[in-house]
Design a protein around this motif. Structure first.
Motif, short mmCIF file in Angstrom:
data_model
loop_
_atom_site.label_atom_id
_atom_site.label_comp_id
_atom_site.label_asym_id
_atom_site.label_seq_id
_atom_site.Cartn_x
_atom_site.Cartn_y
_atom_site.Cartn_z
N ASN A 247 0.93 -1.10 0.01
CA ASN A 247 -0.23 0.01 -0.08
C ASN A 247 0.88 1.30 0.08
OD1 ASN A 247 0.82 -0.27 2.77
ND2 ASN A 247 -1.20 0.53 3.46
N LEU A 248 2.07 1.21 -0.48
CA LEU A 248 2.83 2.30 -0.76
C LEU A 248 2.20 3.45 -1.35
CD1 LEU A 248 5.60 3.99 -0.44
CD2 LEU A 248 6.31 2.84 -2.23
N ALA A 249 1.35 3.20 -2.52
CA ALA A 249 0.71 4.26 -3.12
C ALA A 249 -0.31 5.06 -2.17
CB ALA A 249 -0.08 3.84 -4.43
N LEU A 250 -0.89 4.38 -1.36
CA LEU A 250 -1.71 5.17 -0.35
C LEU A 250 -0.91 5.97 0.88
CD1 LEU A 250 -4.73 5.38 1.15
CD2 LEU A 250 -4.09 3.20 2.27
N ILE A 251 0.15 5.29 1.31
CA ILE A 251 0.88 5.81 2.40
C ILE A 251 1.38 7.26 1.78
CG2 ILE A 251 3.10 5.83 3.46
CD1 ILE A 251 0.73 3.94 4.52
N SER A 252 1.87 7.46 0.43
CA SER A 252 2.54 8.49 0.05
C SER A 252 1.65 9.64 -0.03
CB SER A 252 3.13 8.32 -1.22
OG SER A 252 2.16 8.02 -2.41
N LYS A 253 0.15 9.36 -0.28
CA LYS A 253 -0.71 10.34 -0.55
C LYS A 253 -1.77 10.79 0.59
CE LYS A 253 -0.94 9.18 -5.55
NZ LYS A 253 -1.81 8.39 -6.46
N ILE A 254 -1.41 10.16 1.83
CA ILE A 254 -2.32 10.35 2.90
C ILE A 254 -2.18 11.96 3.57
CG2 ILE A 254 -2.32 8.09 3.76
CD1 ILE A 254 -0.35 8.96 6.16
N ASP A 255 -3.18 12.54 4.20
CA ASP A 255 -3.45 13.92 4.67
C ASP A 255 -2.72 13.75 6.05
OD1 ASP A 255 -3.81 16.13 5.74
OD2 ASP A 255 -6.15 16.10 5.49
N PRO A 256 -1.40 14.48 6.18
CA PRO A 256 -0.93 14.53 7.51
C PRO A 256 -1.72 14.79 8.83
CG PRO A 256 0.40 15.40 5.91
CD PRO A 256 -0.75 15.33 5.26
N ASN A 257 -2.80 15.49 8.44
CA ASN A 257 -3.73 16.13 9.42
C ASN A 257 -4.98 14.98 9.64
OD1 ASN A 257 -2.50 18.71 9.91
ND2 ASN A 257 -3.20 19.25 7.92
N SER A 258 -5.02 14.02 8.95
CA SER A 258 -6.15 13.05 9.23
C SER A 258 -5.48 11.91 10.04
CB SER A 258 -6.53 12.61 7.89
OG SER A 258 -5.62 11.71 7.12
N VAL A 259 -4.45 11.81 10.34
CA VAL A 259 -4.07 10.58 11.16
C VAL A 259 -2.87 10.77 11.87
CG1 VAL A 259 -4.80 8.82 9.48
CG2 VAL A 259 -2.29 9.88 9.51
N CYS A 260 -2.57 10.32 13.00
CA CYS A 260 -1.46 10.62 13.95
C CYS A 260 -0.20 10.15 13.08
CB CYS A 260 -1.71 10.07 15.41
SG CYS A 260 -1.98 8.28 15.28
N GLY A 261 -0.20 9.09 12.27
CA GLY A 261 1.14 8.91 11.81
C GLY A 261 1.00 7.50 10.87
N VAL A 262 2.08 6.83 10.56
CA VAL A 262 2.02 5.47 9.93
C VAL A 262 2.75 4.59 10.81
CG1 VAL A 262 2.88 4.46 7.78
CG2 VAL A 262 1.64 6.75 7.52
N LYS A 263 2.24 3.31 10.67
CA LYS A 263 2.91 2.34 11.46
C LYS A 263 3.58 1.20 10.66
CE LYS A 263 4.25 -0.14 14.93
NZ LYS A 263 3.20 -0.64 16.16
N VAL A 264 4.98 1.23 10.84
CA VAL A 264 5.49 0.26 9.98
C VAL A 264 6.21 -1.08 10.90
CG1 VAL A 264 7.50 -0.44 8.33
CG2 VAL A 264 6.28 1.80 8.63
N PHE A 265 5.51 -2.18 10.70
CA PHE A 265 6.01 -3.29 11.52
C PHE A 265 7.42 -3.89 10.81
CE2 PHE A 265 1.85 -3.11 13.24
CZ PHE A 265 1.88 -3.49 14.46
#
Length: 444
Positions: free
Chosen positions: A129-147
Motif C-alpha cells: 500500500n505504498l501508493a496510499l501511504i505517499s498520499k495520506i493527509d498528515p492532518n487526518s492521522v497521527c502517523g504511519v505504523k511500520v512493523f
C-alpha cells in the motif's frame, strides 16, 4: 457544560511546580492564577493534590474491530481515563488491519460514539500500500505504523524496496516496531531444538534478543537519515539502541525514541514470578538494559513514555510460553507507576509530566493539548501524591480483567480526570457513562 474552579492545587507544568488555581469553562482552560479567581463555578478544593495535563499515550492497541473479546475502544478508553490518560493514538493491527482509508474511517466512526478519551488512529503500512501511504493527509492521522518485525495479518514490511519508498515518500511521522525477523527465527529454532514445545518464558529476551532489536532499529534510523524522514521508534528495549539517538532538544529532532513503562519497571529477573503476564514484544530484558533505558530517558536520548497497551484474555495468557500471545494492558497504571519511580528518586515529577504529556503533544503536533495553558482544551488530572493502594483485580477497569502489575503497591493515585472540561472520573468511579472523547487535531 459545567464550569469548574480548581483551587489550591500544586500545578505541575512546563518544568515548574507551583500552587495555583485554574478555571475551566466551555471545555477550555479559561484562566490560571496564583491569586484567587472569582467565578460562578463548581469549586474543587485541590489542596495537597497535584494538577497535571492529561497524559497522551502514543501507542495503544484497543483491539476494535475484530478482537473485542480482549478489549474495545469503550472499555479501554474508560480504563485510560481512570489512569489519567486523556488522549490516545491507536495501532492498526486490528482485524482487519487498518491499512486502507475506508477501514481508518470506520475506526473513527466507532470512537466518535464510544471513546471516553480523545483519539487518533495510525494507518498501517504493508508491502502493498505504498501508493496510499505517499498520499495520506498528515492532518487526518497521527502517523504511519511500520512493523519491521512479526505482526498481525499482512503487516510485516520486509521488502527493502518498499521500506525505502515509505521512508522516502511518507508525508507524516513514521513509527516503527523494530525487531529483526531473521534473527528471531534463528534464535527460536535453537530453543525449539533444545526444549521442543516447552520453552521457558525466561528464554523470551534471548529469542527476541538485543541483537534483533539493534539490527532493525539501525536500519530504520539509517533510512530516516538517508531520506530525512520524521521517524519515531517505538518501545526501545535495549541499552545498545540508545547509541542511535541524540540528546538534542525534542523540537530539533527528526528521529525520536519511545520507551514503555514495563521496560522501565521490570527486568528479566521478573519472568520467574510474572511469567507470560510480562511477555511483550520487544521483550523485557536485563536489569542493565532497564537501568540504561531509565538513564536514557533522563538525559533526553529517549523522548516519550507510553504503554504499548495490548490486552489479551486471561485464558490466552495462561497458555504455555510457545502459544501465549505477547502484550498486556497498562493504560490505567502508566502514570501512577511513573510517579512511583519519581518517588524513588529516579525522575522528578516535572520530568514525568514532560515525557508523558508535553513531549507527545509536541512530537505529534497535537493541537492545544498536553499543557496547562489558557485557551487549551481542559484535559486535566488531579493526583493524590499520598494515597497508598495496591493494584488488584478488584480495582482494574480493563475488559480482560487482569494487569501485569497486580500486587504492586503504590503511594499515589488518580483522584479526578477531566476530558474536554468535563469531569469524567472521580475518586474511583465514573461520573457519567456518556463518552465525550473527540478526534485529535494536528497543527502540521
Amino acid at each position: 457544560m459545567a464550569t469548574f474552579l480548581i483551587n489550591g492545587a500544586t500545578i505541575v507544568n512546563e518544568g515548574k511546580s507551583f500552587i495555583g488555581n485554574v478555571l475551566l469553562k466551555d471545555g477550555l482552560i479559561n484562566r490560571i492564577s496564583t491569586c484567587p479567581i472569582e467565578a460562578e463555578a463548581t469549586i474543587i478544593d485541590a489542596t495537597g493534590l497535584l494538577l497535571i495535563p492529561g497524559v497522551i499515550d502514543d501507542q495503544v492497541h484497543f483491539r476494535e474491530p475484530g478482537l473485542t473479546q480482549k478489549g474495545d475502544i469503550q472499555s479501554e478508553s474508560r480504563a485510560a481515563v481512570a489512569g489519567g490518560v486523556t488522549s490516545f493514538m491507536e495501532m492498526p493491527n486490528t482485524k482487519p488491519p487498518t491499512t486502507t482509508l475506508e477501514l481508518l474511517d470506520q475506526k473513527y466512526e466507532i470512537a466518535e460514539k464510544s471513546s471516553f478519551a480523545n483519539f487518533s488512529f495510525y494507518i498501517g503500512a504493508t508491502n502493498d500500500n505504498l501508493a496510499l501511504i505517499s498520499k495520506i493527509d498528515p492532518n487526518s492521522v497521527c502517523g504511519v505504523k511500520v512493523f519491521m518485525g512479526s505482526s498481525t495479518g499482512n503487516m510485516l514490511v520486509d521488502e527493502k524496496k518498499v521500506l525505502e519508498g515509505i521512508f522516502a515518500e511518507c508525508p507524516t511521522i513514521i513509527t516503527t516496531h523494530c525487531e529483526d525477523e531473521a534473527t528471531i527465527k534463528k534464535n527460536l529454532a535453537e530453543f525449539q531444538v533444545r526444549y521442543g514445545d516447552k520453552i521457558p518464558v525466561e528464554a523470551h529476551p534471548l529469542i527476541r534478543s538485543n541483537e534483533a532489536c539493534l539490527r532493525s532499529t539501525d536500519i530504520a534510523v539509517g533510512l530516516a537519515t538517508k531520506y530525512s524522514s520524521k521517524l519515531h521508534v517505538l518501545h526501545i528495549s535495549t541499552k545498545e539502541e540508545l547509541a542511535l539517538f541524540d540528546k538534542k532538544p525534542l523540537v530539533e529532532k527528526k528521529i525520536t525514541g519511545e520507551v514503555c513503562v514495563h521496560h522501565l519497571w521490570y527486568s528479566d529477573q521478573d519472568y520467574s514470578s510474572r511469567g507470560n503476564f510480562i511477555k511483550w514484544n520487544p521483550a523485557i530484558k536485563s536489569a542493565e538494559d532497564r537501568d540504561a533505558l531509565r538513564a536514557g530517558l533522563s538525559i533526553g536520548k529517549l523522548d516519550v513514555v507510553a504503554t504499548d497497551h495490548a490486552p489479551h484474555t486471561l485464558n490466552e495468557k495462561s497458555n504455555p510460553y510457545s502459544t501465549a500471545p505477547s502484550g498486556g494492558p497498562a493504560v490505567q497504571h502508566s502514570l501512577v507507576l511513573m510517579l512511583e519511580l519519581a518517588k524513588q528518586g529516579i525522575y522528578s515529577i516535572e520530568a514525568v509530566v514532560e515525557k508523558m504529556c508535553h513531549a507527545p503533544a509536541t512530537l505529534f503536533n497535537i493541537s492545544k493539548r498536553g499543557f496547562i495553558r489558557e485557551g487549551y482544551h481542559a484535559d486535566l488530572v488531579l493526583v493524590d501524591p499520598k494515597a497508598e493502594w495496591t493494584i488488584s483485580r478488584e480495582n482494574i477497569f480493563y475488559k480482560c480483567g487482569w494487569s501485569p502489575f497486580e500486587g504492586v503497591k503504590l503511594s499515589n493515585n488518580v483522584k479526578k480526570t477531566f476530558v474536554n472540561g468535563i469531569l469524567v472520573y472521580d475518586t474511583g468511579a465514573f461520573v457519567s457513562d456518556k463518552p465525550n472523547g473527540v478526534r485529535l487535531k494536528f497543527d502540521r
